[in-house]
Scaffold this active site. Structure first.
Site, PDB file in Angstrom:
ATOM      1  N   LYS B  73       8.105 -16.764 -13.944  1.00 54.75           N
ATOM      2  CA  LYS B  73       6.834 -17.122 -13.290  1.00 54.75           C
ATOM      3  C   LYS B  73       5.709 -16.281 -13.885  1.00 54.75           C
ATOM      4  CE  LYS B  73       4.859 -17.640  -8.599  1.00 54.75           C
ATOM      5  NZ  LYS B  73       5.118 -17.482  -7.154  1.00 54.75           N
ATOM      6  N   SER B 148       4.404 -21.738  -4.338  1.00 60.92           N
ATOM      7  CA  SER B 148       3.622 -21.523  -5.540  1.00 60.92           C
ATOM      8  C   SER B 148       4.445 -21.483  -6.830  1.00 60.92           C
ATOM      9  CB  SER B 148       2.836 -20.224  -5.422  1.00 60.92           C
ATOM     10  OG  SER B 148       3.722 -19.112  -5.398  1.00 60.92           O
ATOM     11  N   SER B 172       7.387 -19.475  -1.355  1.00 59.84           N
ATOM     12  CA  SER B 172       7.039 -19.906  -2.710  1.00 59.84           C
ATOM     13  C   SER B 172       8.207 -20.052  -3.672  1.00 59.84           C
ATOM     14  CB  SER B 172       6.019 -18.941  -3.327  1.00 59.84           C
ATOM     15  OG  SER B 172       4.745 -19.188  -2.810  1.00 59.84           O
TER      16      SER B 172
END
Lengths: 95, 485
Positions: B73, B148, B172
């Site tokens: 990420k 997210s 997330s």
């Protein structure tokens, strides 16, 4: 609006964010609704309840006070928007 | 060379060790798949193929994750690679160091490969808040992948990654894993060092794995868990093998079903799938117990006060001085700050900083922030009491299926309410995992549904054992299907 006390422009200035007029109006109404929603927390009796700041109650975490190499200067400066003489150049602070 | 991209980590490593293929083949195979699939998915913001190939050539395949590429990420620092948090304010930033989770992955032999798209600063539930690109759900590219960690989940689902790291502040990791039909684990608070994860809400953030099996999540957790002197909130615990309870059955496991997690507003088809999955657990020998988490309805409100308050403080560091974007030709220092942040941050980040600043401001602190911290105690207590009766809680991960891109962007409150089943986990500091439990037909598409198991703090081994037993009986159809085939 849920919270007549929220003045988005004023708080944005505290947070150091410039807002356009359009943004300020949109945020005022959107955050008003969010604050209206969180009003529900006021219906709970929290007298005698301790606040939780962290999921794990860990206190006084110390490490040995030993010198160790840090980030090399070139790396620390490598992302600076403006640098010179191994220093970060900043916007003028003093008149 | 056969297509390697559908393999599990264990299969990949078995192939390395037998000499059927090499880590270089694995990286090249992924690159070919990314080149073919990512133009329609948009999971990757960047990748450094050369350095991944160099690491693969030197990989020690005897290590626990030897030669396994792992996608990262864009909020987790990898030395020499971009780390933008999908924000313009960090455009061009190159990490001067490795996050601890990354050094640990490297020590276990893994190869960090690729930067995955996300909502800007992890603020969002759809990855639509990325400043750079949209990520699309591999099961239906007109829909969001969740967020997210949308890139981390979509890439795994689309076979563009074997496993990835995400971060979970209010769901997330689990919510995008659910919407993309993969497995996502949020470890307990303190299990994994946050050093080098760009901070959003420090008392809630946790790094965790997303993969196509519970076992692969456990293998990645084995590598990244542990005390780190650089994160004082990481816990000093005896070493643990998180695969130790995999392969067991559910006989005798007590699973709590919280009645508050079956709400009127949720998608009926999601509810049906989840209820069928709970029946399946019962059929596998689990004892299903009714439990109550009475403060659930307050969790979203508590979260959006605490998370935004912490974010407003954490994001004060983006001031255009030492790194990141700086506004041109400022009149004075105030103008420098105001315009730097105006130009650098997107709408959702600004909204949350403003809300967080407000709830911390003089005169409102007690009414909002302190009260939210007290209600957080009540939310936590609900779980402590429930875990006296059960080994784990079973519930939906998300009340909805993946929604259409653009459908909710103008309604932040509605977007926030989508996190209702994942947020309390972070407030309580416990662990949670989302495992696929079937499809819902939507037009000519099939959209996956996620089943969430929650375990008490630091009970990951048992949680993974339960999730693994369910996965073998109830997740095969989703996990075994290539959404792009």
């Amino acid at each position: 609006m849920g919270s007549p006390n929220l003045d988005v422009r004023d708080v944005a200035r505290l947070a150091r964010i410039e807002l356009t007029g359009e943004e300020a109006a949109t945020f005022q109404s959107q955050l008003g609704r969010v604050l209206e929603y969180v009003e529900q927390l006021k219906s709970l009796d929290v007298s005698g309840v301790e606040p939780t700041a962290h999921a794990n109650p860990v206190f006084n975490v110390f490490r040995a006070d030993e010198p160790k190499p840090g980030l090399p200067r070139e790396l620390a400066l490598s992302n600076a928007p403006h640098s010179a003489n191994n220093l970060v150049v900043v916007t003028k602070v003093i008149e | 060379m056969a297509d390697l991209t559908a393999l599990s980590i264990s299969e990949l490593q078995a192939g390395f060790r037998k000499g059927d293929f090499t880590p270089v083949d694995a990286v090249k195979g992924l690159e070919a798949r990314i080149a073919a699939a990512d133009p329609q998915i948009g999971a990757y913001l960047s990748r450094d193929l050369e350095s991944a190939l160099a690491a693969a050539a030197k990989a020690d395949t005897s290590l626990p994750l030897g030669g396994v590429p792992i996608g990262i990420k864009d909020a987790i620092n990898v030395l020499g690679e971009p780390c933008t948090c999908a924000s313009k304010i960090l455009a061009g930033f190159k990490s001067p160091y490795d996050a601890t989770a990354i050094s640990k992955l490297r020590a276990a032999g893994a190869i960090p490969f690729g930067r995955l798209n996300m909502d800007e600063f992890a603020m969002g539930s759809s990855t639509e808040n990325s400043a750079f690109q949209k990520t699309r759900n591999p099961w239906d590219t007109s829909r969001i992948p969740g967020g997210s960690s949308g890139g981390s989940a979509a890439s795994v689902a689309a076979r563009e990654a074997f496993a990835t790291l995400g971060s979970d502040t209010g769901g997330s990791i689990r919510q995008p894993a659910s919407l993309c039909g993969v497995v996502g684990l949020k470890p307990s608070y303190g299990r994994v060092s946050r050093y080098g994860l760009v901070a959003f809400a420090s008392s809630l953030d946790q790094i965790g794995p997303i993969a196509r099996s519970t076992r692969d999540c456990a293998l990645v957790l084995n590598a990244i868990a542990g005390r780190d002197p650089r994160d004082s909130t990481s816990l000093d615990l005896p070493p643990e093998d998180f695969t130790s309870q995999l392969g067991r059955d559910l006989k005798g496991a007590r699973l709590g079903v919280p009645r508050e997690y079956f709400v009127d507003g949720m998608d009926k088809r999601v509810r049906e799938r989840v209820e069928a999955a709970i029946k399946l657990c019962e059929g596998l020998g689990a004892e299903i117990v009714d439990v109550s988490l009475p403060h659930t309805e307050y969790a979203v409100g508590v979260y959006y006060i605490i998370a935004t308050a912490e974010a407003s403080a954490n994001l004060a560091r983006f001031d255009g001085v030492r790194y990141g974007h700086r506004a041109k030709n400022p009149r004075d220092l105030l103008d420098h700050y105001m315009r730097t942040r105006e130009e650098g941050f997107g709408s959702e980040v600004k909204r949350r900083i403003i809300l967080g600043t407000y709830v911390l401001s003089s005169g409102y602190y007690d009414a909002y922030y302190l009260r939210a911290q007290k209600v957080r105690t009540l939310v936590r207590r609900d779980f402590t009491e429930a875990f006296e009766k059960v080994d784990a809680i079973v519930c939906p991960t998300s009340p909805d299926l993946a929604f259409k891109i653009g459908e909710r962007v103008d309604d932040p409150l509605r977007m926030y309410l989508a996190d209702i089943f994942t947020i309390a986990t972070n407030l309580a500091g416990i662990c949670g995992i989302s495992v696929p439990c079937g499809f819902v037909e939507e037009g000519d598409k099939r959209l996956p549904v996620g089943l969430q198991f929650l375990g008490k703090a630091l009970d990951e081994s048992r949680l993974l054992g339960i999730a693994d037993a369910f996965e073998k009986a109830g997740a095969g159809e989703v996990l075994g299907t290539d959404p792009l085939a």
